[in-house]
Design an enzyme around this catalytic site. Structure first.
Site, PDB file in Angstrom:
ATOM      1  CE  LYS A  18      -3.840   1.774   2.898  1.00 24.07           C
ATOM      2  NZ  LYS A  18      -4.469   1.681   3.995  1.00 24.07           N
TER       3      LYS A  18
ATOM      4  CB  SER B  45      -8.038   3.397   3.168  1.00 26.99           C
ATOM      5  OG  SER B  45      -7.116   3.062   4.163  1.00 26.99           O
TER       6      SER B  45
ATOM      7  CB  SER C 124      -8.244   0.573   5.947  1.00 24.90           C
ATOM      8  OG  SER C 124      -8.818   1.722   5.933  1.00 24.90           O
TER       9      SER C 124
HETATM   10  N1  GLN Z   1     -12.727   3.903   6.910  1.00 27.43           N
HETATM   11  C1  GLN Z   1     -12.269   4.344   8.142  1.00 27.43           C
HETATM   12  C2  GLN Z   1     -11.836   5.678   7.935  1.00 27.43           C
HETATM   13  O1  GLN Z   1     -12.386   6.287   6.968  1.00 27.43           O
HETATM   14  C3  GLN Z   1     -11.105   3.570   8.384  1.00 27.43           C
HETATM   15  C4  GLN Z   1      -9.742   3.948   7.822  1.00 27.43           C
HETATM   16  C5  GLN Z   1      -8.816   2.861   7.890  1.00 27.43           C
HETATM   17  O2  GLN Z   1      -9.002   1.991   8.477  1.00 27.43           O
HETATM   18  N2  GLN Z   1      -7.506   3.437   7.171  1.00 27.43           N
HETATM   19  O3  GLN Z   1     -11.417   6.421   8.795  1.00 27.43           O
END
Ligand code: GLN
Length: 491
Positions: free
Chosen positions: A79, A154, A178
């Site tokens: 990532k 994400s 994420s």
């Molecule tokens: N979807 C969650 C957020 O927007 C988690 C994001 C993540 O785990 N990086 O914060």
């Protein structure tokens, strides 16, 4: 079948048999990438020269009889919020466009030391803020199971790459879900380790008390391999756990007979899509049939976890993102004085979701509001931790669906941040607690989209977590692959 569809374990065996070289395996993966990238768009940057030399080094080591471990010669994706020396690292943000870090993140260093071949950097929501990868400032990644749909987020690029066969495994980061949510939406395994087990050194910070790096893979066994490679104390990360990494292999095949499995009552009913709930309940029955003792437990605070998270995560991000000031990294937009330069740089460099979070976080931390918002959220966090502790007195692991829905259509939730935030109701509680959790694919919904099953364990409970995940994998026997790659010959 293309070598790109092999598991890490199977590919390792083929490499060791001498039937295929690391360079040959990389070639097969590149052919797959050439086919799928125009439709899936999982990667932000490819590292052609780095991958070539890593594959060559892996082959030389094999020839010399040196075994660097199970990742030697294995093509992986990372990532793009983990820094890679000399290879552009953007965290999906314009503010870091063109940034070439002078060092490797600890996890990247460990993959390289294990002989892995990093093919490229995957797309993500800007600074990992989002649940669909649509907040990337560069491009939208498409779900390999249905390219009109999101891969989740994400870490959507990593999940999509593994599902499409564009990498045999990948790393993601999980602040509120994420890794697990995109794993669920893309039909692969995704795991968030206990907070502190995997170094965050070189992970571009979003919310430091929640962020944790973990693996994506096609099997639980492969996820274990990646976890074992990246976990372990790192003096460069002040929050790194100093004890030994729990040994997960010994019990991996022990099954669930006699284990106590707690269904999180609050997450196993209302708000879940019917097909998701049906697949969840079917899996719980299978576990029961395999000898597990099933009980439904109530964790009342998990219903408030989402609200607490959306104060804590933005508060921490507003502090972490202060470093992007036009002076130290990446983009600079000129202004008449320093203040104007910084404001103009941040206005141009940050997208709308990041701006929203920085504003929200700054507000929640401001004098006069701190106790009412941030302080209150920290109290809820403590309640969540206590509820988990109590639940683990009665169960060895807890289970829930990973995501309330299967993959949604691109554009469906972008207008309404709240509906996007709700994608993570099932995953956020374990980030607040710092506990490990994993998503394993268990079936398809009526539209042929994958459904994930989440398993949660207490801190350092990775052995029982992976053990139950392995049993779920066997019982669910999920073998479907995305239509994009299934059935094609000689790719
Ligand atoms: N979807 C969650 C957020 O927007 C988690 C994001 C993540 O785990 N990086 O914060």
């Amino acid at each position: 079948m293309s070598a790109a569809d092999l598991t890490i374990a199977a590919a390792g065996a083929v490499l060791r048999s001498g039937d295929l070289s690391a360079a040959g395996l990389l070639d097969a993966v590149r052919r797959r990438i050439a086919e799928t990238e125009p439709i899936v768009d999982a990667f932000l940057a490819m590292d052609e020269t780095g991958a070539d030399s890593a594959a060559a080094a892996a082959d030389e080591a094999f020839a010399a009889g040196t075994d660097l471990g199970p990742l030697q010669g294995i093509p992986l994706a990372v990532k793009d919020n983990m820094v890679t020396r000399g290879v552009e690292t953007t965290a999906g943000s314009q503010i870091l466009a063109g940034y070439r870090p002078p060092y490797d993140a600890t996890v990247v260093e460990r993959l390289r030391a294990g002989g892995a071949v990093i093919v490229g950097k995957t797309n993500l929501d800007e600074f990992a803020m989002g649940s669909s990868t649509e907040n990337s400032s560069f491009k939208v990644t498409h779900n390999p199971w249905d390219t009109n749909r999101v891969p989740g987020g994400s870490s959507g690029g990593s999940a999509a790459a593994v599902a499409a066969g564009s990498a045999l495994g990948a790393l993601g980061s999980d602040t509120g879900g994420s890794i697990r949510q995109p794993a669920s939406l893309c039909g692969v395994v995704g795991m968030k380790p206990t907070y502190g087990l995997v170094s965050r050194y070189g992970l571009i910070a979003f919310a430091s008390s929640l962020d944790q790096i973990g693996p994506f893979a096609r099997t639980v066994d492969d996820a274990v391999t990646l976890f074992e490679t990246i976990a372990g104390h790192d003096p460069s990360d002040a929050t790194s756990y100093r004890g030994d990494v729990p040994q997960v292999r010994a019990d991996l095949e022990s099954g669930v007979d006699g284990l106590r499995i707690g269904v999180i009552g609050e997450l196993a009913g209302e708000g879940m899509e019917p097909d998701v709930l049906a697949a969840f309940e079917r899996t719980v029955e299978l576990l029961s049939g395999a000898g597990a003792e099933i009980k439904t437990l109530s964790l009342p605070s998990v219903e408030h976890a989402l609200s607490a998270y959306y104060l804590i995560a933005p508060a921490e991000c507003s502090a972490n993102l202060a470093r992007f000031d036009g002076v130290r990294y990446g983009l600079r937009v000129d202004g008449d004085n320093v203040e104007q330069m910084m404001a103009a740089t941040r206005r141009r460099g940050f997208g709308p979701e990041v701006t929203r979070r920085v504003l929200l976080g700054t507000y929640a931390l401001s004098a006069g509001y701190y106790d009412a918002f941030y302080g209150q959220a920290q109290k809820v966090r403590t309640l969540v931790i206590r509820d988990f502790e109590q639940a683990y007195a009665e169960a060895d692991v807890l289970v829930s669906p990973t995501s309330p829905t299967t993959a949604f259509c691109i554009g469906d939730r972008t207008e309404d941040p709240l509906s996007m935030y709700l994608s993570d109701v099932c995953t956020i509680p374990s980030n607040l607690a710092g506990d490990p959790a994993i998503s394993v694919p268990v079936g398809l919904d009526g539209q042929g989209l994958p459904i994930g099953f989440q398993i949660l364990a207490p801190a350092l409970g990775e052995p029982v977590l992976f053990r139950v995940a392995r049993a779920v994998e066997d019982l669910a026997n999920f073998e479907a692959r995305p239509g994009l790659t299934a059935g094609e010959a000689g790719a």
